[in-house]
Design an enzyme around this catalytic site. Structure first.
Site, PDB file in Angstrom:
ATOM      1  N   GLY A 151       0.826  -1.193   0.000  1.00 39.87           N
ATOM      2  CA  GLY A 151       0.000   0.000   0.000  1.00 39.87           C
ATOM      3  C   GLY A 151       0.862   1.246   0.000  1.00 39.87           C
ATOM      4  N   CYS A 152       0.243   2.374  -0.330  1.00 38.33           N
ATOM      5  CA  CYS A 152       1.010   3.614  -0.467  1.00 38.33           C
ATOM      6  C   CYS A 152       1.492   4.146   0.880  1.00 38.33           C
ATOM      7  CB  CYS A 152       0.179   4.662  -1.200  1.00 38.33           C
ATOM      8  SG  CYS A 152      -1.492   4.906  -0.547  1.00 38.33           S
ATOM      9  N   TYR A 153       0.598   4.210   1.871  1.00 34.47           N
ATOM     10  CA  TYR A 153       1.028   4.683   3.195  1.00 34.47           C
ATOM     11  C   TYR A 153       2.108   3.783   3.788  1.00 34.47           C
ATOM     12  CZ  TYR A 153      -2.841   8.097   3.649  1.00 34.47           C
ATOM     13  OH  TYR A 153      -3.707   9.163   3.495  1.00 34.47           O
ATOM     14  N   THR A 190       4.313   1.972   2.252  1.00 29.20           N
ATOM     15  CA  THR A 190       5.576   2.148   1.528  1.00 29.20           C
ATOM     16  C   THR A 190       6.375   3.295   2.116  1.00 29.20           C
ATOM     17  OG1 THR A 190       4.785   1.190  -0.554  1.00 29.20           O
ATOM     18  CG2 THR A 190       6.580   2.796  -0.705  1.00 29.20           C
TER      19      THR A 190
END
Length: 253
Positions: A52-54, A56
């Protein structure tokens, strides 16, 4: 296969708690595709779970500090509107988002178990992901609060850490720790000052700035990425390159 959903990021137990029962629990977890931390596992994988982006931005920011022991971690995260997906919603209309900043999914965001698992003390191996909650590895006290900001793209996280090393290390030592940890990495840049979102927009780079606050005994880490690139499709291409033995930067720089 490189899967960009959350379907293969967690253990069956963690997935059931946060998403519901998984139809194929025997496939869980996949190899967690945070490339810089799991490059060897990604290279040998048949199924990679793209992060997921958060998580990462958070896990790249915190990985060098794990060797000190993490006691307490607070992640104040802010994302552009593209992070909310393409489906139109009242909360993401221009008039709702413009000139405002709002916290959302407080205490319930599904990236929480992904971050917690990545911080587990049993290390960043494939088996660690989904180990918390409910796993064997010790997890620091973790607070994660995401915010929606009136930007098209980008994630900026300010992370407050109490480490297990006393007294708190010097700024020079922490800076050197980060620079050594990410030496030779194409897409992680350790900065001498707080990074700007505009520096990573449209790129696959993560820029990180560590700062030691001697007055409070905390280590602050600021991490920025493009949520659509390093936080999603860019990292997927990076993982594909690793899986097929191509130059890791191919198609990304």
């Amino acid at each position: 296969v490189i899967d960009l959903s959350a379907d293969f990021r967690l253990t069956a137990e963690a997935y059931a708690e946060w998403y519901g029962e998984h139809p194929h629990p025997e496939m869980l977890p996949g190899v967690y595709g945070l490339t810089e931390l799991h490059r060897g596992d990604v290279a040998a994988a048949a199924l990679v779970a793209n992060p997921g982006c958060y998580p990462t931005a958070a896990l790249l920011a915190l990985a060098p500090l794990k060797q000190m022991g993490l006691l307490d971690v607070v992640i104040d995260a802010k994302s552009g509107v593209s992070g909310a997906g393409k489906t139109p919603k009242g909360t993401t209309h221009f008039c709702s988002v413009d000139s405002d900043l709002v916290a959302y999914s407080v205490g319930t965001h599904r990236h929480y178990p992904e971050i917690a698992a990545g911080l587990a003390s049993d290390g960043p191996g494939v088996s660690a992901f989904g180990a918390a909650p409910g796993g064997s590895g010790r997890v620091p006290q973790l607070t994660f609060v995401p915010h929606l900001v009136p930007l098209q793209r980008g994630i900026s996280e300010t992370i407050y850490v109490r480490a297990g090393t006393f007294p708190v290390p010097s700024q020079a030592r922490v800076q050197a720790l980060y620079e050594d940890f990410y030496a030779g990495e194409t897409f992680v840049e350790v900065c001498q000052a707080p990074p700007l979102l505009k520096d990573v927009a449209g790129t696959n780079y993560c820029r990180i700035f560590p700062h030691v606050d001697q007055r409070t005994g905390r280590i602050l880490v600021i991490s920025v990425i493009d949520n659509l690139m390093k936080g999603a499709s860019g990292q997927a291409v990076q993982n594909m390159n690793v899986m097929f033995g191509l130059p890791e930067h191919e198609g990304l720089v």
